[in-house]
Design a protein around this motif. Structure first.
Motif, PDB file in Angstrom:
ATOM      1  N   PHE A   7      10.452 -34.071  -9.365  1.00 48.64           N
ATOM      2  CA  PHE A   7      10.188 -33.827  -7.938  1.00 48.64           C
ATOM      3  C   PHE A   7       8.700 -34.017  -7.690  1.00 48.64           C
ATOM      4  N   ILE A   8       8.374 -34.962  -6.794  1.00 51.06           N
ATOM      5  CA  ILE A   8       6.978 -35.331  -6.543  1.00 51.06           C
ATOM      6  C   ILE A   8       6.652 -35.106  -5.069  1.00 51.06           C
ATOM      7  N   GLY A   9       5.644 -34.232  -4.825  1.00 52.00           N
ATOM      8  CA  GLY A   9       5.296 -33.863  -3.446  1.00 52.00           C
ATOM      9  C   GLY A   9       5.859 -32.497  -3.134  1.00 52.00           C
ATOM     10  N   LEU A  10       5.027 -31.452  -3.316  1.00 55.15           N
ATOM     11  CA  LEU A  10       5.511 -30.060  -3.260  1.00 55.15           C
ATOM     12  C   LEU A  10       4.874 -29.307  -2.103  1.00 55.15           C
ATOM     13  N   LEU A  55      -0.623 -33.377  -6.115  1.00 56.90           N
ATOM     14  CA  LEU A  55      -2.074 -33.462  -6.276  1.00 56.90           C
ATOM     15  C   LEU A  55      -2.734 -32.092  -6.149  1.00 56.90           C
ATOM     16  N   VAL A  56      -2.017 -31.131  -5.541  1.00 63.07           N
ATOM     17  CA  VAL A  56      -2.579 -29.791  -5.295  1.00 63.07           C
ATOM     18  C   VAL A  56      -2.090 -28.827  -6.381  1.00 63.07           C
ATOM     19  N   PRO A  57      -3.001 -28.336  -7.242  1.00 65.11           N
ATOM     20  CA  PRO A  57      -2.563 -27.475  -8.361  1.00 65.11           C
ATOM     21  C   PRO A  57      -1.815 -26.229  -7.910  1.00 65.11           C
ATOM     22  N   PRO A 116      15.488 -39.313   4.440  1.00 55.53           N
ATOM     23  CA  PRO A 116      14.692 -38.347   5.205  1.00 55.53           C
ATOM     24  C   PRO A 116      15.564 -37.185   5.669  1.00 55.53           C
ATOM     25  N   VAL A 117      14.895 -36.080   5.985  1.00 54.86           N
ATOM     26  CA  VAL A 117      15.640 -34.843   6.260  1.00 54.86           C
ATOM     27  C   VAL A 117      15.335 -34.307   7.652  1.00 54.86           C
ATOM     28  N   SER A 118      16.276 -33.531   8.144  1.00 58.24           N
ATOM     29  CA  SER A 118      16.070 -32.745   9.361  1.00 58.24           C
ATOM     30  C   SER A 118      16.394 -31.296   9.032  1.00 58.24           C
ATOM     31  N   GLY A 119      15.721 -30.379   9.719  1.00 60.02           N
ATOM     32  CA  GLY A 119      16.014 -28.955   9.492  1.00 60.02           C
ATOM     33  C   GLY A 119      14.761 -28.109   9.294  1.00 60.02           C
ATOM     34  N   GLY A 120      13.620 -28.771   9.083  1.00 61.63           N
ATOM     35  CA  GLY A 120      12.355 -28.046   9.018  1.00 61.63           C
ATOM     36  C   GLY A 120      12.208 -27.197   7.763  1.00 61.63           C
ATOM     37  N   VAL A 121      11.111 -26.444   7.719  1.00 60.82           N
ATOM     38  CA  VAL A 121      10.808 -25.627   6.547  1.00 60.82           C
ATOM     39  C   VAL A 121      11.882 -24.549   6.352  1.00 60.82           C
ATOM     40  N   PHE A 174       5.938 -27.559  10.748  1.00 58.71           N
ATOM     41  CA  PHE A 174       5.897 -29.012  10.875  1.00 58.71           C
ATOM     42  C   PHE A 174       4.645 -29.337  11.687  1.00 58.71           C
ATOM     43  N   MET A 175       3.691 -29.988  10.997  1.00 57.50           N
ATOM     44  CA  MET A 175       2.365 -30.169  11.591  1.00 57.50           C
ATOM     45  C   MET A 175       2.368 -31.157  12.760  1.00 57.50           C
ATOM     46  N   VAL A 176       1.478 -30.887  13.727  1.00 63.07           N
ATOM     47  CA  VAL A 176       1.263 -31.788  14.863  1.00 63.07           C
ATOM     48  C   VAL A 176       1.010 -33.218  14.366  1.00 63.07           C
ATOM     49  N   ASP A 177       0.188 -33.366  13.337  1.00 60.11           N
ATOM     50  CA  ASP A 177      -0.131 -34.714  12.844  1.00 60.11           C
ATOM     51  C   ASP A 177       1.098 -35.437  12.302  1.00 60.11           C
ATOM     52  N   LEU A 178       2.013 -34.683  11.687  1.00 58.88           N
ATOM     53  CA  LEU A 178       3.227 -35.337  11.186  1.00 58.88           C
ATOM     54  C   LEU A 178       4.138 -35.734  12.341  1.00 58.88           C
ATOM     55  N   MET A 179       4.211 -34.895  13.383  1.00 58.64           N
ATOM     56  CA  MET A 179       5.013 -35.278  14.552  1.00 58.64           C
ATOM     57  C   MET A 179       4.386 -36.490  15.247  1.00 58.64           C
ATOM     58  N   LYS A 224       2.672 -38.790  13.843  1.00 62.63           N
ATOM     59  CA  LYS A 224       3.000 -39.934  12.976  1.00 62.63           C
ATOM     60  C   LYS A 224       4.406 -40.442  13.268  1.00 62.63           C
ATOM     61  N   ASP A 225       5.372 -39.524  13.340  1.00 61.02           N
ATOM     62  CA  ASP A 225       6.766 -39.931  13.568  1.00 61.02           C
ATOM     63  C   ASP A 225       6.920 -40.607  14.933  1.00 61.02           C
ATOM     64  N   LEU A 226       6.229 -40.068  15.942  1.00 59.11           N
ATOM     65  CA  LEU A 226       6.334 -40.662  17.275  1.00 59.11           C
ATOM     66  C   LEU A 226       5.694 -42.048  17.298  1.00 59.11           C
TER      67      LEU A 226
HETATM   68  P1  NAD Z   1       2.921 -31.552   3.373  1.00 56.04           P
HETATM   69  O1  NAD Z   1       1.670 -32.241   3.766  1.00 56.04           O
HETATM   70  O2  NAD Z   1       3.040 -30.066   3.478  1.00 56.04           O
HETATM   71  O3  NAD Z   1       3.303 -31.940   1.833  1.00 56.04           O
HETATM   72  C1  NAD Z   1       3.082 -33.199   1.260  1.00 56.04           C
HETATM   73  C2  NAD Z   1       2.700 -32.982  -0.202  1.00 56.04           C
HETATM   74  O4  NAD Z   1       2.560 -34.254  -0.848  1.00 56.04           O
HETATM   75  C3  NAD Z   1       1.354 -32.267  -0.381  1.00 56.04           C
HETATM   76  O5  NAD Z   1       1.522 -31.124  -1.218  1.00 56.04           O
HETATM   77  C4  NAD Z   1       0.455 -33.320  -1.025  1.00 56.04           C
HETATM   78  O6  NAD Z   1      -0.491 -32.781  -1.910  1.00 56.04           O
HETATM   79  C5  NAD Z   1       1.475 -34.164  -1.765  1.00 56.04           C
HETATM   80  N1  NAD Z   1       1.012 -35.509  -2.102  1.00 56.04           N
HETATM   81  C6  NAD Z   1       0.365 -36.405  -1.316  1.00 56.04           C
HETATM   82  N2  NAD Z   1       0.111 -37.540  -2.005  1.00 56.04           N
HETATM   83  C7  NAD Z   1       0.626 -37.351  -3.246  1.00 56.04           C
HETATM   84  C8  NAD Z   1       0.698 -38.156  -4.415  1.00 56.04           C
HETATM   85  N3  NAD Z   1       0.178 -39.388  -4.455  1.00 56.04           N
HETATM   86  N4  NAD Z   1       1.307 -37.644  -5.510  1.00 56.04           N
HETATM   87  C9  NAD Z   1       1.835 -36.393  -5.492  1.00 56.04           C
HETATM   88  N5  NAD Z   1       1.795 -35.582  -4.416  1.00 56.04           N
HETATM   89  C10 NAD Z   1       1.198 -36.056  -3.313  1.00 56.04           C
HETATM   90  O7  NAD Z   1       4.080 -32.267   4.223  1.00 56.04           O
HETATM   91  P2  NAD Z   1       5.563 -31.716   4.506  1.00 56.04           P
HETATM   92  O8  NAD Z   1       5.585 -30.924   5.765  1.00 56.04           O
HETATM   93  O9  NAD Z   1       6.129 -31.150   3.250  1.00 56.04           O
HETATM   94  O10 NAD Z   1       6.288 -33.110   4.866  1.00 56.04           O
HETATM   95  C11 NAD Z   1       6.623 -34.060   3.866  1.00 56.04           C
HETATM   96  C12 NAD Z   1       7.418 -35.174   4.539  1.00 56.04           C
HETATM   97  O11 NAD Z   1       8.604 -34.611   5.127  1.00 56.04           O
HETATM   98  C13 NAD Z   1       6.659 -35.897   5.665  1.00 56.04           C
HETATM   99  O12 NAD Z   1       6.986 -37.266   5.630  1.00 56.04           O
HETATM  100  C14 NAD Z   1       7.205 -35.219   6.921  1.00 56.04           C
HETATM  101  O13 NAD Z   1       7.125 -36.080   8.047  1.00 56.04           O
HETATM  102  C15 NAD Z   1       8.644 -34.922   6.511  1.00 56.04           C
HETATM  103  N6  NAD Z   1       9.281 -33.788   7.190  1.00 56.04           N
HETATM  104  C16 NAD Z   1       8.616 -32.613   7.385  1.00 56.04           C
HETATM  105  C17 NAD Z   1       9.278 -31.566   8.034  1.00 56.04           C
HETATM  106  C18 NAD Z   1       8.603 -30.236   8.265  1.00 56.04           C
HETATM  107  O14 NAD Z   1       9.160 -29.415   9.029  1.00 56.04           O
HETATM  108  N7  NAD Z   1       7.454 -29.966   7.660  1.00 56.04           N
HETATM  109  C19 NAD Z   1      10.615 -31.718   8.452  1.00 56.04           C
HETATM  110  C20 NAD Z   1      11.266 -32.907   8.210  1.00 56.04           C
HETATM  111  C21 NAD Z   1      10.589 -33.947   7.571  1.00 56.04           C
END
Ligand code: NAD
Length: 298
Positions: A6-9, A32-34, A120-125, A239-244, A246-248
């Protein structure tokens, strides 16, 4: 039980990986974030020094990254995942990215005989924590079926939308609608308050009326109305403003490519982008209500 990388936590990936662990899967993580890694190793995951190292020996690799360039880089850069995993590894990207980025990774994977699913997923955190996400999948039917048992640990619904990229198309249409609903809900609550009607009372009225929607049901944007919603927690995401934004932007690119009219999506993109440029990019997207009020968060 499967061996899963699992990559991206982040806000989403962390709890999703946690649910896989709880279900008894063997999970190796990388971020990337310990601190993000530590939360998962405390819960029983193994950690690795890179995405490639995490994927070594995995049957399924799941990525949950911010944007398309992160996904392209992790999979396609020289020495990335595609050059290092065996052809019986199933690759599943749950990030929200442009359909063409998903298709490019899928094509590069196909050339190497590796299956790649955009999911991709829907449902938020809240959905990620509860294991009730909806997965919108694009890719070969067999690959999606192979991913289904693992996805069902993290979600309540798994749709096969169509070929590679179709999951992202579905996700972008859903999020454009979500943005419009959040802005509309915020407008209604703000207007009510300006006329002396308690937003909490109006929320109950609208939940039982024709204006009911997801924002009102589980994500009320007015502070104090819904316990546990980001609005009641200083607009911490969520769900961050910047991510929304981006999606828009991705949805507007889709609209431009086909000459499709999306007037409300266009307004929503402009509102969220302006909200971000006022220093609110890291806040939860429901903070658009405060933007309507003039941006005072104190
Ligand atoms: P986030 O910024 O909280 O998490 C992203 C993680 O990826 C960070 O921990 C970051 O350190 C890590 N990362 C970045 N580059 C990396 C790399 N090269 N190798 C390993 N890790 C790396 O974002 P999020 O809210 O978890 O969203 C993730 C995705 O899910 C986005 O595409 C977002 O649009 C989508 N999404 C988010 C939500 C929500 O409610 N937050 C809902 C549905 C979909």
């Amino acid at each position: 039980m499967s061996r899963i990388a699992f990559i991206g936590l982040g806000n989403m990936g962390g709890p999703m990986a946690g649910n896989l662990l709880q279900a008894g899967h063997e999970v190796t993580v990388f971020d990337l974030v310990p601190e993000a890694v530590a939360t998962l190793t405390d819960a029983g995951a193994k950690s690795a020094d890179s995405a490639v190292a995490a994927a070594a020996g995995a049957e399924v690799v799941i990525t949950m990254l911010p944007a398309g360039h992160h996904v392209r880089s992790v999979y396609m850069d020289g020495g990335g995942l595609l050059d290092n995993v065996s052809d019986d590894t199933l690759l599943v990207d749950c990030s929200t990215i442009a359909a063409e980025d998903a298709r490019a990774v899928a094509e590069a994977a196909r050339e190497r005989g590796i299956a790649f699913v955009d999911a991709p997923v829907s449902g938020g955190v809240a959905g990620a924590k509860a294991g009730t996400l909806t997965f919108i999948c694009g890719g070969d039917a067999q690959a999606v079926e192979n991913a289904r048992p693992v996805l069902e640990v993290m979600g309540k619904a798994v749709f096969h939308a169509g070929p590679s990229g179709a999951g992202q198309v579905g996700k972008m249409c859903n999020n454009m609608l979500l943005a419009v609903l959040m802005i509309g809900t915020s407008e209604a609550l703000n207007l009510a308050e300006a006329h002396g009607l308690d937003p909490a009372v109006l929320s109950e009225v609208m939940k039982a009326s024709s204006g009911s929607n997801w924002a009102l049901q589980v994500y009320n944007p007015y502070p104090g109305v819904m316990e546990g919603a980001p609005a009641s927690n200083g607009y911490r995401p969520g769900f961050m403003v910047d991510l929304m934004a981006k999606d828009l932007g991705l949805a507007m690119n889709m609209a431009t490519a086909t000459g499709t009219a999306t007037p409300l999506g266009s307004v929503a993109r402009n509102l969220y982008t302006t909200h971000s440029t006022h220093g609110n990019g890291q806040r939860d997207f429901s903070s658009i209500l405060q933007f309507l009020k003039g941006g005072d968060f104190e």
